[in-house]
Design a protein around this motif. Structure first.
Motif, PDB file in Angstrom:
ATOM      1  N   TRP A  61      -1.654   1.220  13.107  1.00 32.37           N
ATOM      2  CA  TRP A  61      -0.374   1.185  12.413  1.00 32.37           C
ATOM      3  C   TRP A  61      -0.379   0.032  11.426  1.00 32.37           C
ATOM      4  N   PRO A  62       0.094   0.213  10.215  1.00 38.08           N
ATOM      5  CA  PRO A  62       0.559   1.452   9.607  1.00 38.08           C
ATOM      6  C   PRO A  62      -0.570   2.477   9.462  1.00 38.08           C
ATOM      7  N   PRO A  63      -0.224   3.756   9.429  1.00 34.10           N
ATOM      8  CA  PRO A  63      -1.256   4.791   9.340  1.00 34.10           C
ATOM      9  C   PRO A  63      -2.075   4.655   8.061  1.00 34.10           C
ATOM     10  N   ALA A  64      -3.393   4.765   8.199  1.00 26.03           N
ATOM     11  CA  ALA A  64      -4.303   4.463   7.090  1.00 26.03           C
ATOM     12  C   ALA A  64      -4.163   5.409   5.904  1.00 26.03           C
ATOM     13  N   HIS A  65      -3.560   6.575   6.117  1.00 28.12           N
ATOM     14  CA  HIS A  65      -3.472   7.461   4.957  1.00 28.12           C
ATOM     15  C   HIS A  65      -2.478   6.952   3.918  1.00 28.12           C
ATOM     16  N   SER A  66      -1.717   5.905   4.255  1.00 27.87           N
ATOM     17  CA  SER A  66      -0.824   5.346   3.236  1.00 27.87           C
ATOM     18  C   SER A  66      -1.552   4.324   2.350  1.00 27.87           C
ATOM     19  N   LEU A  67      -2.819   4.066   2.648  1.00 23.28           N
ATOM     20  CA  LEU A  67      -3.593   3.105   1.846  1.00 23.28           C
ATOM     21  C   LEU A  67      -3.846   3.600   0.425  1.00 23.28           C
ATOM     22  N   ARG A  68      -3.582   2.731  -0.532  1.00 22.60           N
ATOM     23  CA  ARG A  68      -3.983   2.938  -1.924  1.00 22.60           C
ATOM     24  C   ARG A  68      -4.661   1.644  -2.335  1.00 22.60           C
ATOM     25  N   ALA A  69      -5.903   1.717  -2.750  1.00 19.99           N
ATOM     26  CA  ALA A  69      -6.612   0.475  -3.064  1.00 19.99           C
ATOM     27  C   ALA A  69      -6.690   0.255  -4.568  1.00 19.99           C
ATOM     28  N   TRP A  70      -6.579  -0.992  -4.970  1.00 20.05           N
ATOM     29  CA  TRP A  70      -6.673  -1.333  -6.385  1.00 20.05           C
ATOM     30  C   TRP A  70      -7.561  -2.544  -6.573  1.00 20.05           C
TER      31      TRP A  70
ATOM     32  N   LEU B 291       2.593  -4.548  -6.346  1.00 19.07           N
ATOM     33  CA  LEU B 291       3.936  -4.344  -6.918  1.00 19.07           C
ATOM     34  C   LEU B 291       3.862  -3.735  -8.319  1.00 19.07           C
ATOM     35  N   ASP B 292       2.839  -4.129  -9.081  1.00 22.63           N
ATOM     36  CA  ASP B 292       2.658  -3.570 -10.427  1.00 22.63           C
ATOM     37  C   ASP B 292       2.598  -2.049 -10.384  1.00 22.63           C
ATOM     38  N   HIS B 293       2.163  -1.500  -9.244  1.00 22.79           N
ATOM     39  CA  HIS B 293       2.017  -0.054  -9.135  1.00 22.79           C
ATOM     40  C   HIS B 293       3.089   0.561  -8.259  1.00 22.79           C
ATOM     41  N   GLY B 294       4.163  -0.210  -8.027  1.00 19.76           N
ATOM     42  CA  GLY B 294       5.257   0.311  -7.213  1.00 19.76           C
ATOM     43  C   GLY B 294       4.886   0.391  -5.738  1.00 19.76           C
ATOM     44  N   LEU B 295       3.900  -0.414  -5.338  1.00 15.31           N
ATOM     45  CA  LEU B 295       3.444  -0.394  -3.949  1.00 15.31           C
ATOM     46  C   LEU B 295       3.559  -1.794  -3.363  1.00 15.31           C
ATOM     47  N   ILE B 296       3.251  -1.888  -2.063  1.00 18.24           N
ATOM     48  CA  ILE B 296       3.297  -3.202  -1.429  1.00 18.24           C
ATOM     49  C   ILE B 296       1.934  -3.490  -0.804  1.00 18.24           C
ATOM     50  N   CYS B 297       1.520  -4.747  -0.851  1.00 14.73           N
ATOM     51  CA  CYS B 297       0.224  -5.103  -0.257  1.00 14.73           C
ATOM     52  C   CYS B 297       0.313  -4.963   1.261  1.00 14.73           C
ATOM     53  N   GLU B 298      -0.725  -4.430   1.870  1.00 18.97           N
ATOM     54  CA  GLU B 298      -0.723  -4.230   3.329  1.00 18.97           C
ATOM     55  C   GLU B 298      -1.979  -4.856   3.928  1.00 18.97           C
ATOM     56  N   PRO B 299      -1.846  -6.086   4.445  1.00 24.23           N
ATOM     57  CA  PRO B 299      -3.039  -6.821   4.873  1.00 24.23           C
ATOM     58  C   PRO B 299      -3.817  -6.147   5.996  1.00 24.23           C
ATOM     59  N   SER B 300      -3.152  -5.332   6.800  1.00 18.69           N
ATOM     60  CA  SER B 300      -3.904  -4.728   7.910  1.00 18.69           C
ATOM     61  C   SER B 300      -4.927  -3.698   7.412  1.00 18.69           C
ATOM     62  N   PHE B 301      -4.863  -3.340   6.134  1.00 18.83           N
ATOM     63  CA  PHE B 301      -5.850  -2.418   5.567  1.00 18.83           C
ATOM     64  C   PHE B 301      -7.064  -3.128   4.965  1.00 18.83           C
TER      65      PHE B 301
ATOM     66  N   CYS C  30      -3.056  -1.572  -0.889  1.00 16.14           N
ATOM     67  CA  CYS C  30      -1.617  -1.388  -1.067  1.00 16.14           C
ATOM     68  C   CYS C  30      -1.171  -0.179  -0.243  1.00 16.14           C
ATOM     69  N   ARG C  31       0.120  -0.073  -0.060  1.00 21.12           N
ATOM     70  CA  ARG C  31       0.672   1.124   0.597  1.00 21.12           C
ATOM     71  C   ARG C  31       2.044   1.424   0.009  1.00 21.12           C
ATOM     72  N   ASP C  32       2.553   2.617   0.312  1.00 28.95           N
ATOM     73  CA  ASP C  32       3.906   2.946  -0.129  1.00 28.95           C
ATOM     74  C   ASP C  32       4.915   2.260   0.792  1.00 28.95           C
ATOM     75  N   PHE C  33       6.180   2.334   0.466  1.00 33.73           N
ATOM     76  CA  PHE C  33       7.213   1.800   1.367  1.00 33.73           C
ATOM     77  C   PHE C  33       8.489   2.606   1.224  1.00 33.73           C
ATOM     78  N   ARG C  34       9.330   2.490   2.260  1.00 32.85           N
ATOM     79  CA  ARG C  34      10.600   3.211   2.225  1.00 32.85           C
ATOM     80  C   ARG C  34      11.554   2.511   1.294  1.00 32.85           C
ATOM     81  N   LYS C  35      12.317   3.275   0.602  1.00 36.52           N
ATOM     82  CA  LYS C  35      13.298   2.702  -0.310  1.00 36.52           C
ATOM     83  C   LYS C  35      14.292   1.874   0.504  1.00 36.52           C
TER      84      LYS C  35
END
Ligand code: U2F
Length: 520
Positions: free
Chosen positions: A411-420, A433-443, A505-510
């Motif tokens: 957790w968080p589930p790895a399919h939410s990973l977007r790498a840049w 944040l530049d891509h509308g995402l949030i950094c997720e250190p566990s990935f 990075c990952r997505d997040f809930r509004k």
């Protein structure tokens, strides 16, 4: 044992003990919020359906109230001292209790037992400061920090850096009738100044912007005083003295504008003001304040640069509720006042600061965070899968598909990973944040491999593994790729013009930045 939502808080009030002014403040707050908590519990229960929640036994040690720590806050409760911390602790206790967990509350070191800890840490602790050896060797050693915890064990008041867990607090949520009543009752020319201590009025150059404000609005303050009016507060200001919290809310309901002078940093009051339909006006800091150049932040385990009095209000809320201007620029300041006076705003409270939002977040942490496993390397079998990468045309973006979550199952589930691959000098916090995402250190463990560099088509001439909180990264001169040797140093925060950082990075809930779309 299953945890059962609670709506009656009277037992919690007993658990909180009595005597200290700080505890009295906290209990009054908890009592006042009972109905809001109960409603929030109902809504969350519905949202979660029948999901099994195990009841935890939680020892809450309110460290800043212990005699051993000197209990410097309690005597200042009635004198304009920091109440933000008490607001937060009251809300943490309420949330844990409402979620149905077993609580023990202590304000004495003697009762503190060895346990798996989470630390309430207002401004946060960045990984570079947390790792004792690294901090000592590289000049990140501060008064706090170097505890070698998983950085997610530190829980902050605002979502400063995703390296830590965002704990937060709550503010009152209004229904539509209340919102309308407030809007109808606003005095369009009334301003309240942010700050309970006279010292904030010592600010250099305040005469200029205060006299501009005074041309347009009646200025109110809630500055603590003993017998006579504090000399720092000009005569044209209507000072109410420090108000009990409910009366302060009433004042905010009437006011059009809540204005900050630059201190206190990042407190709860601006959120309350905005929730009560005020516009929050604050000064931009240029250069930004940080532990490198400002007394208040010195010694705090973070290098974060603070670009205004309340970065959360600026970045997560913004206009029309929040105006951030240069107070030294009279024209800019006056134009803002004029614009604000003619702007209609609705009361607004971000979901993550409602009772339901806080319950949802803490529920997710309790359910999913596991600090008994170290933060990497990725567990055996969690190889970078071959097929699920989708490379963006410029080859700086890679995406995991659903299959990837099978690889880690965490957790968080790895399919939410977007790498840049960030540009040089950019921190992962900002790059995401530049891509509308949030950094997720566990990935990070997913990206900390030669394989990941290859998939991103990074032309590594050589590859090395070292301890550095900016790694994994690519150093352009020399075309060298660097992997992270110490999992505790995986860090969203931090940048250097020498490196292009590899960022998970990952997505997040509004309105709930702590949680990804599939994170509940
Ligand atoms: C911050 O603590 P503060 O206590 O200074 O934060 P504020 O934003 O001023 O507000 C704390 C609460 O005080 C209440 C108000 C807020 O919930 O409703 N209050 C009140 O009861 N009566 C009044 O007349 C005015 C406000 C911050 F939280 C910390 O992060 C910092 O460490 C601290 C630094 O001093 O400032």
């Amino acid at each position: 044992v299953q945890a059962v939502f609670r709506s009656n808080l009277s037992h919690l009030l007993e658990l909180m003990g009595s005597g200290k002014e700080s505890l009295i403040f906290m209990k009054k707050r908890t009592k006042r919020f009972t109905a809001q908590w109960a409603l929030a519990a109902q809504r969350l229960a519905q949202k979660l359906g029948g999901v099994r929640r195990e009841q935890k036994q939680i020892l809450v040690h309110i460290g800043f109230l212990t005699e051993e720590s000197g209990d410097v806050f309690s005597p200042r409760v009635l004198k304009g001292g920091p109440l933000g911390e008490m607001v937060q602790w009251a809300d943490i206790l309420a949330a844990l209790y409402v979620l149905g967990h077993g609580l023990r509350i202590t304000v004495s070191l003697k009762e503190l037992q060895r346990c798996r800890i989470r630390v309430i840490d207002t401004f946060g602790t960045e990984p570079a400061y947390n790792h004792e050896e690294y901090a000592t060797l590289h000049g990140y050693r501060t008064n706090w920090g170097y505890w070698n915890l998983n950085p997610k064990q530190f829980m902050t008041m605002f979502p400063h850096t995703p390296d830590n867990s965002f704990m937060g607090f709550v503010s009152e949520e209004l229904n539509d009738t209340e919102k309308q009543l407030i809007k109808d009752g606003k005095a369009s020319n009334m301003a309240v100044v942010y700050g309970k201590e006279a010292s904030i009025w010592k600010l250099q150059g305040k005469e200029k912007f205060l006299s501009i404000l005074n041309k347009y609005m009646e200025i109110h303050g809630t500055v603590y005083y003993e017998s006579q009016r504090p000399p720092e507060v000009p005569a044209f200001v209507k000072n109410h003295g420090l108000l009990p919290q409910p009366e302060f809310q009433q004042l905010l309901r009437k006011a059009k504008l809540f204005i900050g002078f630059g201190f206190p940093y990042e407190g709860p009051a601006p959120l309350e003001a905005i929730a009560n339909g005020c516009v929050f006006l604050q000064s931009r800091f240029s250069p930004p304040h940080s532990s490198l150049n400002h007394e208040f932040f010195r010694g705090k385990p973070t290098s974060r640069e603070v670009f205004s009095q309340h970065p959360y209000a600026e970045n997560f809320i913004g206009k029309p509720h929040v105006w951030t201007v240069d107070y030294n620029n009279s024209e800019e300041f006056e134009a803002a006042i004029q614009a604000i006076m003619t702007t209609q705003v609705d009361p607004y409270l971000p979901y993550e600061y409602t009772c339901e939002g806080m319950l949802e977040r803490i529920h997710a942490y309790i359910q999913h965070q596991d600090f008994c496993v170290s933060p990497g390397p990725a567990p055996p079998g969690a190889r970078v899968p071959q097929s699920p990468f989708i490379l963006a045309p410029n080859a700086t973006h890679l995406e995991w598909t659903r299959n990837a979550s099978l690889a880690l199952g965490a957790w968080p589930p790895a399919h939410s990973l977007r790498a840049w691959l960030a540009t040089a000098g950019r921190a992962c916090t900002d790059a995401c944040l530049d891509h509308g995402l949030i950094c997720e250190p566990s990935f990070f463990p997913f990206l900390n491999s030669q394989d990941a560099f290859q998939k991103l088509q990074v032309p590594c001439d050589g590859i090395e593994s070292e301890m550095n909180h900016l790694y994994p990264a690519f150093a352009q001169p020399g075309q060298e790729c660097f992997l992270q040797k110490e999992p505790l140093l995986f860090s969203c925060a931090g940048s250097s013009t020498k490196y292009r950082r590899l960022c998970p990075c990952r997505d997040f809930r509004k309105g709930q930045v702590a949680l990804c779309q599939d994170c509940l």
